[in-house]
Enzyme design. Structure first.
Site, PDB file in Angstrom:
ATOM      1  N   GLY A  32     -10.114   3.675   2.116  1.00  0.00           N
ATOM      2  CA  GLY A  32      -9.058   3.833   1.111  1.00  0.00           C
ATOM      3  C   GLY A  32      -9.489   4.324  -0.253  1.00  0.00           C
ATOM      4  N   ASP A  89      -7.231   8.853   9.674  1.00  0.00           N
ATOM      5  CA  ASP A  89      -5.828   8.630   9.357  1.00  0.00           C
ATOM      6  C   ASP A  89      -5.399   7.445  10.210  1.00  0.00           C
ATOM      7  OD1 ASP A  89      -2.951   8.673   9.433  1.00  0.00           O
ATOM      8  OD2 ASP A  89      -3.099  10.646   8.488  1.00  0.00           O
ATOM      9  N   VAL A  90      -4.936   6.375   9.554  1.00  0.00           N
ATOM     10  CA  VAL A  90      -4.669   5.143  10.307  1.00  0.00           C
ATOM     11  C   VAL A  90      -3.423   5.215  11.182  1.00  0.00           C
ATOM     12  CG1 VAL A  90      -5.948   3.595   8.778  1.00  0.00           C
ATOM     13  CG2 VAL A  90      -3.526   4.087   8.300  1.00  0.00           C
ATOM     14  N   ALA A 120       4.012   4.575   1.045  1.00  0.00           N
ATOM     15  CA  ALA A 120       5.460   4.619   1.262  1.00  0.00           C
ATOM     16  C   ALA A 120       5.942   5.913   0.637  1.00  0.00           C
ATOM     17  CB  ALA A 120       6.148   3.434   0.605  1.00  0.00           C
ATOM     18  N   TYR A 182       9.639  -2.139  -6.047  1.00  0.00           N
ATOM     19  CA  TYR A 182       8.525  -2.151  -5.096  1.00  0.00           C
ATOM     20  C   TYR A 182       9.027  -1.849  -3.686  1.00  0.00           C
ATOM     21  CZ  TYR A 182       3.676  -3.188  -3.946  1.00  0.00           C
ATOM     22  OH  TYR A 182       2.372  -3.081  -3.548  1.00  0.00           O
ATOM     23  N   LYS A 189       4.072  -5.407   2.537  1.00  0.00           N
ATOM     24  CA  LYS A 189       3.056  -6.371   2.089  1.00  0.00           C
ATOM     25  C   LYS A 189       3.317  -7.745   2.704  1.00  0.00           C
ATOM     26  CE  LYS A 189       0.462  -3.764  -0.519  1.00  0.00           C
ATOM     27  NZ  LYS A 189      -0.721  -3.151   0.113  1.00  0.00           N
ATOM     28  N   ARG A 219      -3.480   1.030 -12.559  1.00  0.00           N
ATOM     29  CA  ARG A 219      -3.076   2.443 -12.491  1.00  0.00           C
ATOM     30  C   ARG A 219      -3.927   3.188 -11.470  1.00  0.00           C
ATOM     31  NH1 ARG A 219       0.382   3.541 -16.390  1.00  0.00           N
ATOM     32  NH2 ARG A 219       0.105   2.339 -18.298  1.00  0.00           N
ATOM     33  N   THR A 220      -3.331   3.512 -10.339  1.00  0.00           N
ATOM     34  CA  THR A 220      -4.022   4.285  -9.299  1.00  0.00           C
ATOM     35  C   THR A 220      -3.059   5.359  -8.813  1.00  0.00           C
ATOM     36  OG1 THR A 220      -3.193   2.860  -7.536  1.00  0.00           O
ATOM     37  CG2 THR A 220      -5.325   2.251  -8.484  1.00  0.00           C
TER      38      THR A 220
HETATM   39  P1  NAD Z   1      -5.066   4.561  -3.993  1.00  0.00           P
HETATM   40  O1  NAD Z   1      -4.023   5.614  -3.975  1.00  0.00           O
HETATM   41  O2  NAD Z   1      -6.283   4.835  -4.745  1.00  0.00           O
HETATM   42  O3  NAD Z   1      -5.464   4.115  -2.508  1.00  0.00           O
HETATM   43  C1  NAD Z   1      -4.556   4.156  -1.423  1.00  0.00           C
HETATM   44  C2  NAD Z   1      -5.322   4.748  -0.267  1.00  0.00           C
HETATM   45  O4  NAD Z   1      -4.543   4.724   0.932  1.00  0.00           O
HETATM   46  C3  NAD Z   1      -5.714   6.220  -0.513  1.00  0.00           C
HETATM   47  O5  NAD Z   1      -7.112   6.371  -0.403  1.00  0.00           O
HETATM   48  C4  NAD Z   1      -5.016   6.968   0.607  1.00  0.00           C
HETATM   49  O6  NAD Z   1      -5.761   8.086   1.062  1.00  0.00           O
HETATM   50  C5  NAD Z   1      -4.928   5.876   1.662  1.00  0.00           C
HETATM   51  N1  NAD Z   1      -3.970   6.190   2.723  1.00  0.00           N
HETATM   52  C6  NAD Z   1      -2.623   6.387   2.597  1.00  0.00           C
HETATM   53  N2  NAD Z   1      -2.117   6.727   3.800  1.00  0.00           N
HETATM   54  C7  NAD Z   1      -3.144   6.730   4.690  1.00  0.00           C
HETATM   55  C8  NAD Z   1      -3.264   7.017   6.060  1.00  0.00           C
HETATM   56  N3  NAD Z   1      -2.196   7.375   6.809  1.00  0.00           N
HETATM   57  N4  NAD Z   1      -4.479   6.919   6.654  1.00  0.00           N
HETATM   58  C9  NAD Z   1      -5.573   6.578   5.933  1.00  0.00           C
HETATM   59  N5  NAD Z   1      -5.540   6.312   4.605  1.00  0.00           N
HETATM   60  C10 NAD Z   1      -4.327   6.385   3.995  1.00  0.00           C
HETATM   61  O7  NAD Z   1      -4.312   3.262  -4.572  1.00  0.00           O
HETATM   62  P2  NAD Z   1      -4.768   1.736  -4.719  1.00  0.00           P
HETATM   63  O8  NAD Z   1      -3.812   1.173  -5.691  1.00  0.00           O
HETATM   64  O9  NAD Z   1      -6.207   1.650  -4.944  1.00  0.00           O
HETATM   65  O10 NAD Z   1      -4.392   1.123  -3.304  1.00  0.00           O
HETATM   66  C11 NAD Z   1      -5.297   0.387  -2.497  1.00  0.00           C
HETATM   67  C12 NAD Z   1      -4.592  -0.855  -1.958  1.00  0.00           C
HETATM   68  O11 NAD Z   1      -4.378  -1.762  -3.045  1.00  0.00           O
HETATM   69  C13 NAD Z   1      -3.218  -0.590  -1.361  1.00  0.00           C
HETATM   70  O12 NAD Z   1      -3.043  -1.428  -0.235  1.00  0.00           O
HETATM   71  C14 NAD Z   1      -2.280  -1.021  -2.474  1.00  0.00           C
HETATM   72  O13 NAD Z   1      -0.991  -1.366  -2.016  1.00  0.00           O
HETATM   73  C15 NAD Z   1      -3.042  -2.223  -2.970  1.00  0.00           C
HETATM   74  N6  NAD Z   1      -2.636  -2.730  -4.273  1.00  0.00           N
HETATM   75  C16 NAD Z   1      -2.565  -1.897  -5.353  1.00  0.00           C
HETATM   76  C17 NAD Z   1      -2.166  -2.403  -6.581  1.00  0.00           C
HETATM   77  C18 NAD Z   1      -2.053  -1.498  -7.780  1.00  0.00           C
HETATM   78  O14 NAD Z   1      -1.394  -1.876  -8.758  1.00  0.00           O
HETATM   79  N7  NAD Z   1      -2.677  -0.344  -7.772  1.00  0.00           N
HETATM   80  C19 NAD Z   1      -1.853  -3.770  -6.717  1.00  0.00           C
HETATM   81  C20 NAD Z   1      -1.942  -4.602  -5.608  1.00  0.00           C
HETATM   82  C21 NAD Z   1      -2.337  -4.069  -4.386  1.00  0.00           C
END
Ligand code: NAD
Length: 291
Positions: A32, A89-90, A120, A182, A189, A219-220
């Protein structure tokens, strides 16, 4: 402190990492990383600093940006040849199968799996909950929740054969309480958290632990699709017990604990890395105090 170490692995110290770190001798797969802001990148850096050998997956997309980002980031950790980088790709079972075949070929075992994947459709995220499309709901569930089952199923034999391991995933607490905006991701989730508990129960006899980290807003790339992320961060600063937003390093440090033998009896848990926001029942703290 008496910490029982798991079986030694093939590659004992990660290149460039200090010997004797909490994860020395551990082999970890990080799924990820999209760019330097990704929570997965915070996790990878923290695990690397504690001596884990790392493998990465990246999502393939037409312009190859994610792969390029991951290759550039990994090069900052050490010689690229020291790290396994594989597309996955999952939504594609054959890609998952091929990934774990490669991991098994390289390491003959696995100690930790960081599942940091969610998706999403932006249109669905911007709709009220009652308006989420059927396809959008399914897509969020498949990529953000079911994918944990799919990768845990493939990782379990590699962990079991060496006496156990640690799987963890990232959640957000729009599960216990509604967080407008959300949307479909909240349902995903909830399913992810349930899945982690069921997997913990099922894989426990093989000494495989399954936990979730519930992170505060960061922020991502993914978070940019969630309306109101700035407000959530402001609210964290103003109201959460620690009055400070979390960083990807904070999540990385918790990931180190979960991947290490320090958490050897911890499974089926959600660890909140959210500045304490989840303990607040009423939001009165958000109202400016006057007079
Ligand atoms: P990010 O965009 O950096 O990471 C999301 C990742 O999911 C990306 O690398 C993307 O390539 C991957 N992905 C999406 N679809 C895919 C697929 N079909 N196959 C393989 N990979 C796939 O964003 P992030 O915020 O670092 O997200 C990482 C995790 O943290 C997620 O589960 C997100 O919901 C969770 N999260 C994020 C926050 C936040 O505020 N950023 C808060 C709580 C939880």
């Amino acid at each position: 402190m008496n910490v029982q170490a798991s079986q030694p692995s093939e590659q004992t110290v990660a290149p460039g990492a200090p010997a004797g770190g909490l994860l020395a001798g551990k082999k970890a797969l990080v799924m990820g990383v999209a760019d330097k802001h990704s929570i997965a990148w915070g996790i990878a850096q923290a695990m690397h600093a504690q001596g884990a050998a790392l493998a990465f997956t990246y999502q393939e997309e037409p312009k190859g940006r994610i792969e390029r980002n991951v290759r550039e980031l990994v090069a900052t950790l050490g010689s690229p040849g020291d790290f396994l980088l594989l597309p996955c790709d999952v939504t594609d079972d054959s890609a998952i199968e091929s990934l774990f075949r490669h991991v098994a070929g390289r390491w003959k075992g696995l100690d930790a799996l960081a599942h940091c994947i969610a998706f999403a459709d932006r249109d669905d995220l911007n709709r009220p909950f009652s308006q989420i499309s059927r396809e959008g709901y399914k897509l969020a569930m498949e990529i953000s929740a079911y994918s944990l089952n799919a990768v845990a199923r493939a990782a379990a034999p590699l962990m079991a054969e060496q006496g156990g391991g640690s799987i963890f995933t990232l959640t957000y607490n729009a599960v216990e309480k509604a967080v407008p905006g959300y949307s479909a991701m909240a349902a995903a989730k909830a399913a992810l958290e349930v899945g982690a508990r069921y997997l913990a129960a099922e894989l426990g006899p093989s000494k495989i632990r399954v936990n979730t980290i519930s992170a505060g807003p960061v922020r991502t790339l993914s978070a940019s699709a969630v309306k109101g992320i700035s407000a959530l961060r402001r609210w964290t600063e103003e109201t959460a017990p620690l009055h400070e937003n979390i960083t990807i390093e904070d999540v990385g440090n918790t990931a180190v604990y979960l991947a290490s033998d320090l958490s050897r009896m911890v499974t089926g848990n959600t660890i909140f890395v959210d500045s304490g926001a989840h303990v607040l029942a009423a939001q009165v703290g958000a109202i400016e105090h006057r007079g």
